[in-house]
Design a protein around this motif. Structure first.
Motif, PDB file in Angstrom:
ATOM      1  N   ARG A   1       1.863   2.752  -8.666  1.00  0.00           N
ATOM      2  CA  ARG A   1       2.887   2.257  -8.006  1.00  0.00           C
ATOM      3  C   ARG A   1       4.433   2.733  -8.461  1.00  0.00           C
ATOM      4  O   ARG A   1       4.906   2.223  -9.595  1.00  0.00           O
ATOM      5  CB  ARG A   1       2.785   0.883  -6.839  1.00  0.00           C
ATOM      6  CG  ARG A   1       3.210   0.374  -6.865  1.00  0.00           C
ATOM      7  CD  ARG A   1       2.835  -1.512  -6.525  1.00  0.00           C
ATOM      8  NE  ARG A   1       2.833  -1.921  -7.249  1.00  0.00           N
ATOM      9  CZ  ARG A   1       4.385  -2.233  -8.562  1.00  0.00           C
ATOM     10  NH1 ARG A   1       5.512  -1.754  -7.168  1.00  0.00           N
ATOM     11  NH2 ARG A   1       4.489  -3.476  -9.269  1.00  0.00           N
ATOM     12  N   LEU A   2       5.109   2.715  -6.942  1.00  0.00           N
ATOM     13  CA  LEU A   2       6.125   2.551  -6.934  1.00  0.00           C
ATOM     14  C   LEU A   2       7.109   0.818  -7.608  1.00  0.00           C
ATOM     15  O   LEU A   2       6.984  -0.267  -7.070  1.00  0.00           O
ATOM     16  CB  LEU A   2       7.300   3.075  -5.398  1.00  0.00           C
ATOM     17  CG  LEU A   2       7.405   4.867  -5.793  1.00  0.00           C
ATOM     18  CD1 LEU A   2       8.109   4.899  -4.398  1.00  0.00           C
ATOM     19  CD2 LEU A   2       7.629   5.546  -6.652  1.00  0.00           C
ATOM     20  N   PRO A   3       8.600   1.056  -7.567  1.00  0.00           N
ATOM     21  CA  PRO A   3       9.244  -0.310  -7.422  1.00  0.00           C
ATOM     22  C   PRO A   3       9.083  -0.549  -6.716  1.00  0.00           C
ATOM     23  O   PRO A   3       8.563  -0.684  -5.253  1.00  0.00           O
ATOM     24  CB  PRO A   3      10.401  -0.540  -8.640  1.00  0.00           C
ATOM     25  CG  PRO A   3      10.239   1.050  -9.355  1.00  0.00           C
ATOM     26  CD  PRO A   3       9.108   1.794  -8.680  1.00  0.00           C
ATOM     27  N   LEU A   4       8.374  -2.596  -6.236  1.00  0.00           N
ATOM     28  CA  LEU A   4       8.106  -3.399  -4.990  1.00  0.00           C
ATOM     29  C   LEU A   4       8.257  -4.465  -4.984  1.00  0.00           C
ATOM     30  O   LEU A   4       8.129  -5.712  -5.751  1.00  0.00           O
ATOM     31  CB  LEU A   4       6.660  -3.470  -4.935  1.00  0.00           C
ATOM     32  CG  LEU A   4       6.279  -4.085  -4.050  1.00  0.00           C
ATOM     33  CD1 LEU A   4       6.395  -3.634  -2.276  1.00  0.00           C
ATOM     34  CD2 LEU A   4       4.746  -3.517  -4.105  1.00  0.00           C
ATOM     35  N   ILE A   5       9.180  -4.686  -4.612  1.00  0.00           N
ATOM     36  CA  ILE A   5      10.003  -6.143  -4.298  1.00  0.00           C
ATOM     37  C   ILE A   5       9.137  -6.674  -2.185  1.00  0.00           C
ATOM     38  O   ILE A   5       9.408  -5.647  -0.780  1.00  0.00           O
ATOM     39  CB  ILE A   5      11.513  -6.158  -3.474  1.00  0.00           C
ATOM     40  CG1 ILE A   5      11.981  -5.620  -4.731  1.00  0.00           C
ATOM     41  CG2 ILE A   5      12.354  -7.582  -3.632  1.00  0.00           C
ATOM     42  CD1 ILE A   5      13.251  -5.582  -4.839  1.00  0.00           C
ATOM     43  N   CYS A   6       8.733  -8.007  -2.636  1.00  0.00           N
ATOM     44  CA  CYS A   6       8.584  -8.354  -1.333  1.00  0.00           C
ATOM     45  C   CYS A   6       9.414  -9.531  -0.356  1.00  0.00           C
ATOM     46  O   CYS A   6       9.806 -10.770  -1.831  1.00  0.00           O
ATOM     47  CB  CYS A   6       6.927  -8.757  -1.390  1.00  0.00           C
ATOM     48  SG  CYS A   6       5.934  -7.804  -0.947  1.00  0.00           S
ATOM     49  N   VAL A   7       9.626  -9.676   0.076  1.00  0.00           N
ATOM     50  CA  VAL A   7      10.146 -10.363   0.771  1.00  0.00           C
ATOM     51  C   VAL A   7       9.898 -11.246   2.447  1.00  0.00           C
ATOM     52  O   VAL A   7      10.169 -11.073   3.271  1.00  0.00           O
ATOM     53  CB  VAL A   7      11.882  -9.587   0.663  1.00  0.00           C
ATOM     54  CG1 VAL A   7      13.115 -11.639   1.348  1.00  0.00           C
ATOM     55  CG2 VAL A   7      12.538  -9.240   0.079  1.00  0.00           C
ATOM     56  N   PRO A   8       9.230 -12.716   2.247  1.00  0.00           N
ATOM     57  CA  PRO A   8       8.633 -13.101   3.151  1.00  0.00           C
ATOM     58  C   PRO A   8       9.588 -14.173   4.285  1.00  0.00           C
ATOM     59  O   PRO A   8      10.753 -13.838   3.967  1.00  0.00           O
ATOM     60  CB  PRO A   8       8.494 -14.118   2.697  1.00  0.00           C
ATOM     61  CG  PRO A   8       8.843 -14.514   0.984  1.00  0.00           C
ATOM     62  CD  PRO A   8       9.011 -13.243   0.943  1.00  0.00           C
TER      63      PRO A   8
ATOM     64  N   VAL B   1       1.177  -1.672  -0.352  1.00  0.00           N
ATOM     65  CA  VAL B   1      -0.018   0.147  -0.251  1.00  0.00           C
ATOM     66  C   VAL B   1       1.030   1.030   0.100  1.00  0.00           C
ATOM     67  O   VAL B   1       0.645   2.022  -0.980  1.00  0.00           O
ATOM     68  CB  VAL B   1      -1.234  -0.118   1.200  1.00  0.00           C
ATOM     69  CG1 VAL B   1      -1.929   1.538   1.454  1.00  0.00           C
ATOM     70  CG2 VAL B   1      -2.287  -1.063   1.143  1.00  0.00           C
ATOM     71  N   VAL B   2       2.247   1.245   0.765  1.00  0.00           N
ATOM     72  CA  VAL B   2       2.594   2.923   0.675  1.00  0.00           C
ATOM     73  C   VAL B   2       4.034   2.623  -0.822  1.00  0.00           C
ATOM     74  O   VAL B   2       2.637   4.114  -0.808  1.00  0.00           O
ATOM     75  CB  VAL B   2       4.017   2.006   1.282  1.00  0.00           C
ATOM     76  CG1 VAL B   2       5.162   3.121   1.750  1.00  0.00           C
ATOM     77  CG2 VAL B   2       3.843   2.023   2.737  1.00  0.00           C
ATOM     78  N   ALA B   3       3.898   1.349  -0.881  1.00  0.00           N
ATOM     79  CA  ALA B   3       4.595   1.843  -2.373  1.00  0.00           C
ATOM     80  C   ALA B   3       3.726   2.268  -3.947  1.00  0.00           C
ATOM     81  O   ALA B   3       3.848   3.584  -5.343  1.00  0.00           O
ATOM     82  CB  ALA B   3       4.859   0.559  -3.388  1.00  0.00           C
ATOM     83  N   LEU B   4       2.355   2.525  -3.523  1.00  0.00           N
ATOM     84  CA  LEU B   4       0.692   2.710  -4.122  1.00  0.00           C
ATOM     85  C   LEU B   4       0.097   4.142  -3.843  1.00  0.00           C
ATOM     86  O   LEU B   4       0.620   4.816  -4.385  1.00  0.00           O
ATOM     87  CB  LEU B   4      -0.530   1.907  -4.068  1.00  0.00           C
ATOM     88  CG  LEU B   4      -1.501   2.190  -4.783  1.00  0.00           C
ATOM     89  CD1 LEU B   4      -1.191   2.106  -6.454  1.00  0.00           C
ATOM     90  CD2 LEU B   4      -2.296   1.155  -5.221  1.00  0.00           C
ATOM     91  N   ALA B   5       0.630   4.119  -2.487  1.00  0.00           N
ATOM     92  CA  ALA B   5      -0.150   5.930  -1.640  1.00  0.00           C
ATOM     93  C   ALA B   5       1.054   6.735  -2.123  1.00  0.00           C
ATOM     94  O   ALA B   5       0.698   7.734  -2.329  1.00  0.00           O
ATOM     95  CB  ALA B   5      -0.456   5.179  -0.335  1.00  0.00           C
TER      96      ALA B   5
END
Length: 385
Positions: free
Chosen positions: A130-137, A106-110
């Motif tokens: 949206r800004l570029p986004l990487i998710c690391v679980p 949501v931050v990347a989009l907001a």
């Protein structure tokens, strides 16, 4: 021919030790000033600083925001957005469990949107780029690294879900080394959550499809086949890798096929009693799945062969009951509390929770294999009180 639309991130990187590649991956997306969204516990473990070091090794900078809470409230998301703007972020990284990754999405989009959070809630209501986004679980559970949904807690205390293709990360980075040594209860709750994702995707009444089915079956095999191992041998990298892969595949399955009544009944437990999402799902899965057997007997029988390989059954009914027994047995083996009363829930709380399920979370009852009335929901809660 089956018609379907299946959405998933464009790139998945699965490699033990892969966090060291974070900087190069961020650079490939054009990032120079990364904003890392995580929680205080992971900061204490040094993972935030390790992520910054990986970024700096590639010539990028990183700012850590570590105030994420479970079931992230709007206030935390707004604070993260403000910090990201102040830092001049041009790329966002979600590092942690589902709450951190949901917040990061949501931050990347907001950051590139004029909408309020409430205006984003719903299906494809979000606008902006949206800004570029990487998710690391860092846990094998939510699958948020491959989903297009973020679940937040609104200012009114209710769960709010944002569904948008814009939330799909550019890269999901799976590094099983980040899950090594996690305590059994921290391992167990997300793992049970992931198994619920797989089962509810496979039995979705409205959106079940061949792609999600294949992913759900493989996910359940990986998760159930390694569950006891990761509880007793937290350093087993092969088992941890399989769990992380299974969690991701279950995430891909459920976000495209939907979840059902287990999630519906779990939401009030998180919002009202702050029970972690995975644990709340695990608490109610047994009663809900048994309730569903008349409508999902054949499908549960098919899944019994996955979680109880080599075992034969006299009928689909026997197989379905054995399937639910196996899942309930995993909850018992986890050492997590198995009764709602152990978590502060009383009989007096049940009517309001059930009313919330049947009046405000109807979308998940609609996808469940079997409809539920208010009285039936109350009865299911009472089974585990």
């Amino acid at each position: 021919m089956t018609e379907l639309t299946f959405m998933t991130p464009p790139r998945i990187v699965c490699a033990p030790g892969g966090l060291a590649r974070l900087g190069s991956l961020a650079a490939e997306l054009g990032g120079t000033r990364a904003f890392i969204v995580t929680d205080p516990g992971l900061t204490r473990l040094g993972l935030g600083q390790r992520a910054v070091a990986a970024l700096e090794a590639a010539g990028l900078s990183g700012t850590v925001f570590d105030r994420v809470e479970a079931d992230p409230p709007y206030a935390v998301v707004r604070a993260a957005v403000a910090h990201a703007r102040e830092a001049g972020a041009d790329l966002v990284i979600g590092l942690g469990g589902g709450s951190s990754m949901d917040t990061a999405k949501v931050v990347a989009l907001a950051l590139n949107s004029d909408q309020s959070l409430d205006e984003m809630v719903g299906t494809e209501q979000a606008t902006g780029t949206r800004l570029p986004l990487i998710c690391v679980p860092t846990t094998a559970g939510t699958g948020s690294e491959v989903t297009f949904v973020s679940v937040l807690t609104g200012d009114d205390g209710m769960k709010k879900a944002i569904y948008s293709a814009k939330l799909l990360p550019d890269i999901a980075l799976l590094d099983a080394e980040l899950t090594l040594g996690m305590p059994p209860h921290v391992t167990a709750a997300p793992a049970l959550d992931a198994m619920v994702h797989a089962v509810e995707a496979y039995t979705s009444r409205t959106r079940k499809n061949p792609v999600s089915d294949a992913l759900a079956v493989k996910a359940l095999a990986l998760l159930a086949g390694n569950f006891e191992t990761v509880l007793t041998d937290g350093g087993n990298i092969a088992a941890r890798s399989d769990m992380l892969l299974g969690s991701m595949m279950a995430g891909m399955a459920f976000v495209n096929a939907s979840v059902g009544a287990v999630h519906a009944l779990s939401y009030p437990l998180g919002a009202r009693f702050h029970v972690p999402h995975g644990h709340s799902n695990a608490l109610v899965m047994g009663p809900v799945f048994r309730f569903n057997i008349p409508a999902a007997r054949a499908q549960y029988a098919e899944l019994a062969a996955i979680v109880l390989p080599g075992r034969s059954f006299n009928s689909d009914k026997d197989a379905a009951n054995a399937f639910v027994d196996r899942l309930e047995g995993m909850l018992t083996a986890s050492g997590l509390p198995t009764r709602l009363s152990q978590l502060g829930v009383t009989a007096a709380d049940i009517p309001a929770m059930a009313q919330e399920v049947t009046e405000k979370i109807t979308r998940l009852i609609a996808t469940n294999p079997r409809d539920m009335t208010l009285d039936e929901v109350m009865a299911l809660y009472r089974e585990v009180l």
